[in-house]
Design a protein around this motif. Structure first.
Motif, mmCIF file in Angstrom:
data_model
loop_
_atom_site.group_PDB
_atom_site.id
_atom_site.type_symbol
_atom_site.label_atom_id
_atom_site.label_comp_id
_atom_site.label_asym_id
_atom_site.label_seq_id
_atom_site.Cartn_x
_atom_site.Cartn_y
_atom_site.Cartn_z
ATOM 1 N N CYS A 25 0.850 -1.194 0.000
ATOM 2 C CA CYS A 25 0.000 0.000 0.000
ATOM 3 C C CYS A 25 0.881 1.238 0.000
ATOM 4 O O CYS A 25 2.101 1.143 0.006
ATOM 5 C CB CYS A 25 -0.937 0.002 1.209
ATOM 6 N N VAL A 42 -5.064 -0.326 4.551
ATOM 7 C CA VAL A 42 -4.472 -1.626 4.210
ATOM 8 C C VAL A 42 -3.577 -2.114 5.354
ATOM 9 O O VAL A 42 -3.649 -3.276 5.770
ATOM 10 C CB VAL A 42 -3.677 -1.556 2.882
ATOM 11 N N GLY A 48 -12.273 -5.377 3.159
ATOM 12 C CA GLY A 48 -12.525 -4.792 1.841
ATOM 13 C C GLY A 48 -11.304 -4.135 1.223
ATOM 14 O O GLY A 48 -11.322 -3.810 0.037
ATOM 15 N N THR A 49 -10.249 -3.930 1.986
ATOM 16 C CA THR A 49 -9.049 -3.323 1.387
ATOM 17 C C THR A 49 -8.314 -4.377 0.573
ATOM 18 O O THR A 49 -8.418 -5.573 0.838
ATOM 19 C CB THR A 49 -8.090 -2.766 2.461
ATOM 20 N N LEU A 50 -7.584 -3.900 -0.432
ATOM 21 C CA LEU A 50 -6.862 -4.837 -1.303
ATOM 22 C C LEU A 50 -5.373 -4.454 -1.379
ATOM 23 O O LEU A 50 -5.050 -3.273 -1.535
ATOM 24 C CB LEU A 50 -7.445 -4.792 -2.717
ATOM 25 N N PRO A 51 -4.505 -5.462 -1.286
ATOM 26 C CA PRO A 51 -3.073 -5.185 -1.411
ATOM 27 C C PRO A 51 -2.669 -5.091 -2.882
ATOM 28 O O PRO A 51 -3.294 -5.730 -3.724
ATOM 29 C CB PRO A 51 -2.439 -6.442 -0.800
ATOM 30 N N TYR A 52 -1.677 -4.236 -3.189
ATOM 31 C CA TYR A 52 -1.073 -4.341 -4.521
ATOM 32 C C TYR A 52 0.434 -4.256 -4.368
ATOM 33 O O TYR A 52 0.948 -3.445 -3.598
ATOM 34 C CB TYR A 52 -1.621 -3.288 -5.493
ATOM 35 N N ARG A 80 -0.151 -16.631 1.544
ATOM 36 C CA ARG A 80 -0.476 -16.155 2.893
ATOM 37 C C ARG A 80 0.114 -17.101 3.933
ATOM 38 O O ARG A 80 -0.011 -18.316 3.819
ATOM 39 C CB ARG A 80 -1.989 -16.104 3.085
ATOM 40 N N LYS A 90 -3.831 -8.289 9.973
ATOM 41 C CA LYS A 90 -4.553 -9.137 9.019
ATOM 42 C C LYS A 90 -4.740 -10.560 9.531
ATOM 43 O O LYS A 90 -5.595 -11.282 9.051
ATOM 44 C CB LYS A 90 -3.767 -9.225 7.693
ATOM 45 N N GLU A 276 -2.068 -16.355 -2.131
ATOM 46 C CA GLU A 276 -2.743 -15.087 -1.835
ATOM 47 C C GLU A 276 -3.765 -14.821 -2.946
ATOM 48 O O GLU A 276 -3.370 -14.583 -4.099
ATOM 49 C CB GLU A 276 -1.685 -13.980 -1.758
ATOM 50 N N ASP A 278 -5.693 -12.347 -3.505
ATOM 51 C CA ASP A 278 -5.864 -10.956 -3.945
ATOM 52 C C ASP A 278 -4.731 -10.466 -4.847
ATOM 53 O O ASP A 278 -4.781 -9.338 -5.332
ATOM 54 C CB ASP A 278 -5.988 -10.036 -2.732
ATOM 55 N N ILE A 279 -3.677 -11.277 -5.020
ATOM 56 C CA ILE A 279 -2.576 -10.858 -5.916
ATOM 57 C C ILE A 279 -2.316 -11.979 -6.926
ATOM 58 O O ILE A 279 -1.897 -13.063 -6.555
ATOM 59 C CB ILE A 279 -1.269 -10.578 -5.131
#
Ligand code: ADP
Ligand code: MG
Length: 475
Positions: A25, A42, A48-52, A80, A90, A276, A278-279
């Protein structure tokens, strides 16, 4: 026959990167700011937050990998690592378990005057947890989440190390390397580098590995060496008593110098690693990897070899290769003007100790420094005088060539030597007893006379000239 044992150590080295923002983040990544001031949604793991991913972290990992000959995985994945702890909002860390970015490679370390290659298992990217502070407020634990999400590289070595000394050498090599690459400040005191030490013993000559214990989170080389020494002695004592060494995770307590178990293998964490979601898998193009390769500086061990080949001592070669800016500066000088040994001495003894900023900001140009060395070489000026008086003049007027400055200088030097002769004569006249004693063989009195000259000239006299004058006049 008495059994002797060999120590076997593998390290997991965490390097905190100097990227502007955190791993996943935009929160700033700066050490030492007010607690909990660098924590966006993050870092706080709001639903609801998303990592990039942070591309600076990825590029740092690839650079480090290329520097030590790793194979780079152009596609790597994040996973993870789940566990519960109060400073981990988290409930998991994002790391790389299945397909880390760098595989293999080796780092040369120096032991005495030979080099040993430490094989690297892999390097992966991950994020740090927050920080729990247990000793600030009685009866409470404080939590600072500024560090949560800080980008880390973890370097995992093969079990190739054999002593605390080798561990020390490897940590120093890694610190030097990450500074050369400008990916971390490598500062152990501030926690930018820490290591977990996996330690086992085995009978000398054996090639199978013994059961290992892992000492967590060592953040100073002094503690790491103590922990290794304690742990090796503990394991040897157990083995000699015929007991088994159980795989354990340990803490090192600096105040007692002992290791104590955090957990045993039986209740080891099950981190329930999984990809993970989300990535997506991360792909780095061949051309980007080549571009990063082309951006690498020459490695410290290559500089050291080059400096040795110029005739420098090992000590001086190591010293001048310590920091990249000095190594590049020295290399540039030698390739333009030669005089490697003379310039190394000047740089180490005169320039570096007085440096207040970067070497590139040193006011005197390399060309003028080369002329300065020539003046000494050609005996236009005596070396100690050149260093004591000409060099300071060059610093005052860096635009003027030393060849110009030395002219004005040689006239003042004559004045000085006339003055000096006068001073020496008056000292000799004032101490007839000591002069007689000297002439009768108490040559040690030269020290007394030198002291007097220095006193009267407030330390300004050139020692070589003063001594010459004294020897002349004392006969
Ligand atoms: P894990 O996956 O359980 O953490 P690894 O095989 O990845 O274990 O090893 C972690 C670290 O421990 C590596 O640095 C490795 O070199 C080191 N290591 C593994 N076995 C031993 C051993 N028997 N003695 C010393 N170090 C070891
Ligand atoms: Mg492992």
């Amino acid at each position: 026959m008495k059994t002797t044992f060999e120590t076997v150590i593998g390290l997991e080295i965490h390097v905190q990167l100097n990227t502007k923002s955190k791993a996943f983040c935009r929160d700033t990544n700066i050490f030492g700011l007010a607690p909990n001031s660098q924590v966006g949604p993050v870092s706080l793991a709001h639903p609801g937050t998303l990592p990039y991913p942070n591309k600076e972290q990825v590029f740092s990992a690839i650079k480090l990998g290329l520097a030590i000959d790793c194979q780079i995985n152009s596609t790597s994945t994040f996973d993870r690592k789940n566990y519960f702890y109060a400073d981990l909002p988290k409930g998991y860390q994002i790391t790389q378990d299945q397909t880390p970015i760098c595989i293999g490679g080796q780092i040369p370390i120096r032991i005495g005057n030979h080099t040993k290659l430490i094989q690297i298992h892999h390097i992966h990217m991950e994020e740090d947890a927050g920080k729990s502070i247990h000793d600030k407020l009685q009866g409470h634990s404080l939590i600072d989440l500024n560090r949560a999400g800080t980008p880390l590289l973890e370097i995992v070595t093969e079990p190739d190390l054999r002593s605390g000394e080798e561990v020390d050498a490897l940590m120093s090599a890694v610190r030097q390397l990450v500074r050369y690459l400008d990916i971390s400040d490598g500062n152990m005191e501030q926690g930018s580098m820490r290591c977990d030490c996996n330690i086992s013993i085995r009978p000398t000559g054996s090639t199978t590995l013994g059961n290992r214990c892992e000492v967590k989170n060592l953040n100073s080389m002094r503690f790491a060496k103590k922990a290794i020494e304690y742990e090796v002695n503990r394991q040897i004592a157990l083995t000699l008593e015929g007991k088994t060494i159980h795989q354990q995770t340990l803490n090192f307590n600096p105040s007692t110098g002992q290791t104590t178990p955090i957990r045993t293998k039986e209740d080891a964490h099950d981190y329930r690693y999984f990809p993970e979601p989300d990535i997506p898998p991360m792909v780095v193009s061949k051309s980007k990897i080549n571009e990063l390769k082309a951006s690498l500086p020459q490695m410290p061990w290559v500089y050291e070899q080059a400096f040795l080949s110029y005739g420098l001592s090992q000590k001086d070669s190591i010293l001048l290769a310590q920091d990249l800016d000095i190594a590049e500066y020295f290399e540039a000088f030698v390739s333009s003007y030669g005089q490697a040994i003379a310039f190394a001495n000047l740089l180490i003894n005169q320039i570096r100790p007085t440096l207040t900023g970067k070497i590139l900001d040193y006011p005197i140009s390399q060309e003028h420094l080369a002329h300065f060395l020539e003046l000494i070489n050609h005996k236009t000026i005596n070396k100690s005088l050149a260093i004591k008086q000409l060099l300071p003049k060059m610093l005052e007027q860096p635009k003027l060539s030393p060849k110009e400055l030395v002219k004005e200088f040689s006239t003042t030097r004559e004045n000085n030597s006339e003055q000096l002769t006068e001073i020496i004569s008056s000292i000799i006249a004032a101490h007839p007893d000591k002069v007689k004693a000297y002439q009768n063989g108490k040559k040690g009195l030269i020290g007394f006379f030198m002291g007097e000259v220095m006193k009267q000239t407030r330390g300004q006299a050139d020692p070589a000239l003063a001594k010459e004058g004294l020897l002349n006049l004392l006969g």
